[in-house]
Design an enzyme around this catalytic site. Structure first.
Site, short mmCIF file in Angstrom:
data_model
loop_
_atom_site.label_atom_id
_atom_site.label_comp_id
_atom_site.label_asym_id
_atom_site.label_seq_id
_atom_site.Cartn_x
_atom_site.Cartn_y
_atom_site.Cartn_z
N ARG A 166 85.41 -31.07 -62.86
CA ARG A 166 85.29 -29.87 -63.71
C ARG A 166 86.62 -29.13 -63.81
O ARG A 166 86.68 -27.90 -63.76
CB ARG A 166 84.22 -28.90 -63.17
CG ARG A 166 82.84 -29.46 -63.09
CD ARG A 166 82.28 -29.85 -64.45
NE ARG A 166 80.99 -30.49 -64.25
CZ ARG A 166 80.84 -31.79 -63.98
NH1 ARG A 166 81.90 -32.59 -63.93
NH2 ARG A 166 79.65 -32.29 -63.79
N SER A 248 75.31 -25.09 -65.17
CA SER A 248 75.66 -24.74 -63.78
C SER A 248 76.66 -23.59 -63.78
O SER A 248 77.72 -23.70 -64.39
CB SER A 248 76.31 -25.93 -63.08
OG SER A 248 75.42 -27.00 -63.06
N GLU A 344 82.02 -22.19 -62.30
CA GLU A 344 82.41 -23.24 -63.26
C GLU A 344 82.61 -22.58 -64.62
O GLU A 344 83.43 -23.00 -65.43
CB GLU A 344 81.29 -24.28 -63.31
CG GLU A 344 81.56 -25.42 -64.27
CD GLU A 344 80.43 -26.43 -64.30
OE1 GLU A 344 79.91 -26.83 -63.23
OE2 GLU A 344 80.04 -26.82 -65.42
C1 LIG Z 1 72.18 -25.95 -70.79
C2 LIG Z 1 73.61 -26.31 -70.46
C3 LIG Z 1 73.86 -27.51 -69.79
C4 LIG Z 1 75.18 -27.87 -69.48
N1 LIG Z 1 75.38 -29.05 -68.83
C5 LIG Z 1 76.66 -29.44 -68.53
C6 LIG Z 1 76.88 -30.69 -67.86
O1 LIG Z 1 75.96 -31.44 -67.59
N2 LIG Z 1 78.16 -31.03 -67.56
C7 LIG Z 1 79.21 -30.21 -67.88
O2 LIG Z 1 80.35 -30.60 -67.59
N3 LIG Z 1 79.03 -29.03 -68.52
C8 LIG Z 1 77.78 -28.62 -68.85
N4 LIG Z 1 77.57 -27.42 -69.49
C9 LIG Z 1 78.72 -26.54 -69.78
C10 LIG Z 1 79.28 -26.67 -71.21
O3 LIG Z 1 78.33 -27.17 -72.09
C11 LIG Z 1 80.52 -27.55 -71.28
O4 LIG Z 1 81.53 -27.07 -70.41
C12 LIG Z 1 81.10 -27.63 -72.70
O5 LIG Z 1 82.14 -28.59 -72.75
C13 LIG Z 1 81.64 -26.28 -73.19
O6 LIG Z 1 81.91 -26.43 -74.58
P1 LIG Z 1 82.02 -25.17 -75.53
O7 LIG Z 1 82.50 -25.69 -76.85
O8 LIG Z 1 80.78 -24.41 -75.54
O9 LIG Z 1 83.20 -24.37 -74.82
P2 LIG Z 1 83.35 -22.78 -74.71
O10 LIG Z 1 82.32 -22.26 -73.80
O11 LIG Z 1 83.47 -22.18 -76.05
O12 LIG Z 1 84.79 -22.69 -74.01
C14 LIG Z 1 84.93 -23.10 -72.67
C15 LIG Z 1 86.42 -23.00 -72.30
O13 LIG Z 1 87.18 -23.93 -73.05
C16 LIG Z 1 88.16 -23.28 -73.86
N5 LIG Z 1 88.15 -23.97 -75.16
C17 LIG Z 1 87.06 -24.24 -75.93
N6 LIG Z 1 87.44 -24.94 -77.02
C18 LIG Z 1 88.77 -25.11 -76.93
C19 LIG Z 1 89.74 -25.75 -77.76
N7 LIG Z 1 89.40 -26.37 -78.90
N8 LIG Z 1 91.03 -25.72 -77.37
C20 LIG Z 1 91.41 -25.09 -76.22
N9 LIG Z 1 90.54 -24.46 -75.40
C21 LIG Z 1 89.24 -24.48 -75.74
C22 LIG Z 1 87.69 -21.82 -73.97
O14 LIG Z 1 88.81 -20.95 -74.15
C23 LIG Z 1 87.03 -21.62 -72.62
O15 LIG Z 1 88.01 -21.35 -71.64
C24 LIG Z 1 76.26 -27.02 -69.83
C25 LIG Z 1 76.00 -25.82 -70.52
C26 LIG Z 1 74.68 -25.47 -70.82
C27 LIG Z 1 74.43 -24.20 -71.59
#
Ligand SMILES: Cc1cc2nc3c(=O)[nH]c(=O)nc-3n(C[C@H](O)[C@H](O)[C@H](O)COP(=O)(O)OP(=O)(O)OC[C@H]3O[C@@H](n4cnc5c(N)ncnc54)[C@H](O)[C@@H]3O)c2cc1C
Length: 357
Positions: A166, A248, A344
């Site tokens: 992570r 998480s 996380e």
């Molecule tokens: C129900 C649920 C289940 C989940 N299960 C998992 C799992 O099994 N495994 C896991 O690893 N994660 C899991 N996650 C966490 C999450 O889905 C992941 O971390 C996902 O990759 C986040 O994507 P996002 O586009 O929503 O990022 P955001 O929440 O929008 O951003 C997260 C971070 O990344 C940065 N960021 C986003 N996009 C960019 C970009 N294009 N360029 C530079 N920086 C950027 C943001 O500034 C922020 O710091 C889960 C979340 C939920 C709600």
């Protein structure tokens, strides 16, 4: 379509916790040219800046007094077979869960263990998403990121992304920036994924193995693994559309062999997994449950009853309520086990400061 810069925009529908927070400025951009023009705009040039994808890994502790930039270019390009793998270039704005399903259903397996993870593809390398025995590190070929210092798009090979549990060089850079100001954080515009050929199933994860056995599926196809992972996730995790959450909230802490031995002595049933190099990953959910926090509600924030690692918005909760609960969980675990749980989720402060993570 050119970007529109909007003032005072609610972020409630842009974060999966569903908490109310306002961005001082907000824009959605589809590529490097837009991004450059936006960041040259005198209204926002010098303000703290937050790059946002699907908002599924952030907690807004309050309003964001800066510029929120939502990255949403779309497109999936199959680059064909190169050096024993199929390369797929995916724009940052493609929803990850849809991408995985599309590739599995169109006969391009390799990501099925990562099914149903919310968020956009651009964020996948940020925290090296992982689930059911696979991390994106094992399928990443390169990250294509816009560098705000040079104004150029750089191709960063996967082995230069420092991907860990992570974690990545990007997440470390975000953590190091105390203020999300006009800074040097790269913006991911696309990633190239590497799907090994021939495909081999990844079934070593105990829960996945058990479920495949229960379904009498000894030689699963990618679609079988996809279906099993989806059904396990639906059973275990709350759907953010029904109950706000960010998956998480805490990472599983990693401890030394000596710390592990001492923990086992004091807590013989503690959940742990051996890692390479003699270290151990400790089950954070087990420790939270042992502190009798599973299912609790404080204000309108809660620890999910089905999985203690997940904090939830039971309806109308503020980011500050969720943060208070997260601090209580951290304190209780620290007191009982002497272990500091690390979030996380990226916690975004009310004056544009990144609080922790
Ligand atoms: C129900 C649920 C289940 C989940 N299960 C998992 C799992 O099994 N495994 C896991 O690893 N994660 C899991 N996650 C966490 C999450 O889905 C992941 O971390 C996902 O990759 C986040 O994507 P996002 O586009 O929503 O990022 P955001 O929440 O929008 O951003 C997260 C971070 O990344 C940065 N960021 C986003 N996009 C960019 C970009 N294009 N360029 C530079 N920086 C950027 C943001 O500034 C922020 O710091 C889960 C979340 C939920 C709600």
């Amino acid at each position: 379509m050119p970007f529109i810069l909007q003032e005072r925009v609610s972020l409630k529908s842009f974060n999966t916790f569903g908490v109310e927070a306002q961005a001082r400025w907000f824009a959605q951009v589809a590529g490097a040219a837009d991004l450059q023009r936006l960041l040259d705009d005198s209204r926002v040039r010098d303000l703290p800046r937050l790059i946002l994808g699907g908002g599924s890994n952030v907690l807004f502790a309050g309003d964001f007094n800066g510029l929120v930039v939502r990255i949403c270019p779309r497109g999936i390009d199959d680059l064909g077979q190169i050096d024993g793998a199929r390369l797929i270039r995916v724009a940052a704005g493609e929803p990850w869960a849809e991408l995985v399903e599309h590739l599995v259903r169109s006969g391009r397996p390799g990501l099925e263990n990562l099914a149903l993870i919310p968020g956009l593809t651009g964020a996948a390398p940020i925290q090296n998403i992982g689930a059911y025995g696979l991390e994106v590190a094992e399928r990443l070929h390169a990250v294509h990121a816009w560098d705000p210092v040079s104004g150029m798009v750089q191709d960063i090979p996967a082995d230069q992304c420092d991907l860990g549990y992570r974690d990545s060089r990007f997440k470390r850079q975000i953590r190091a920036a105390t203020v999300l100001g006009p800074q040097t954080l790269p913006v991911v515009l696309a990633v190239t994924l590497r799907l090994p050929q021939p495909w081999r199933p990844v079934t070593g994860y105990a829960e996945l193995e058990r479920e495949l056995a229960a379904r009498a599926c000894p030689r699963p196809a990618a679609a079988d693994i996809f279906d099993v992972v989806c059904s396990l996730r639906r059973r275990k995790l709350p759907d953010p559309a029904q109950l706000g959450n960010a998956g998480s909230f805490f990472k599983n802490p990693v401890v030394s062999r000596e710390q592990h031995a001492s923990l086992i002595e004091r807590f013989p049933s503690i959940v742990s997994y051996p890692l390479a190099g003699g270290r151990y990953k400790i089950g954070a959910a087990w420790m939270i449950e042992a502190c009798e926090l599973r299912g609790v509600t404080r204000a309108r924030a809660g620890v999910y009853e089905g999985q203690a690692l997940v904090l939830v918005n039971r309806g109308g909760s503020t980011g500050a309520d969720i943060l208070d609960l997260a601090c209580e969980v951290q304190e209780r675990v620290q007191m009982r086990f002497g272990i500091q749980l690390e979030p996380e989720v990226q916690i975004i402060g009310d004056s544009g400061r990144l609080l922790s993570s």
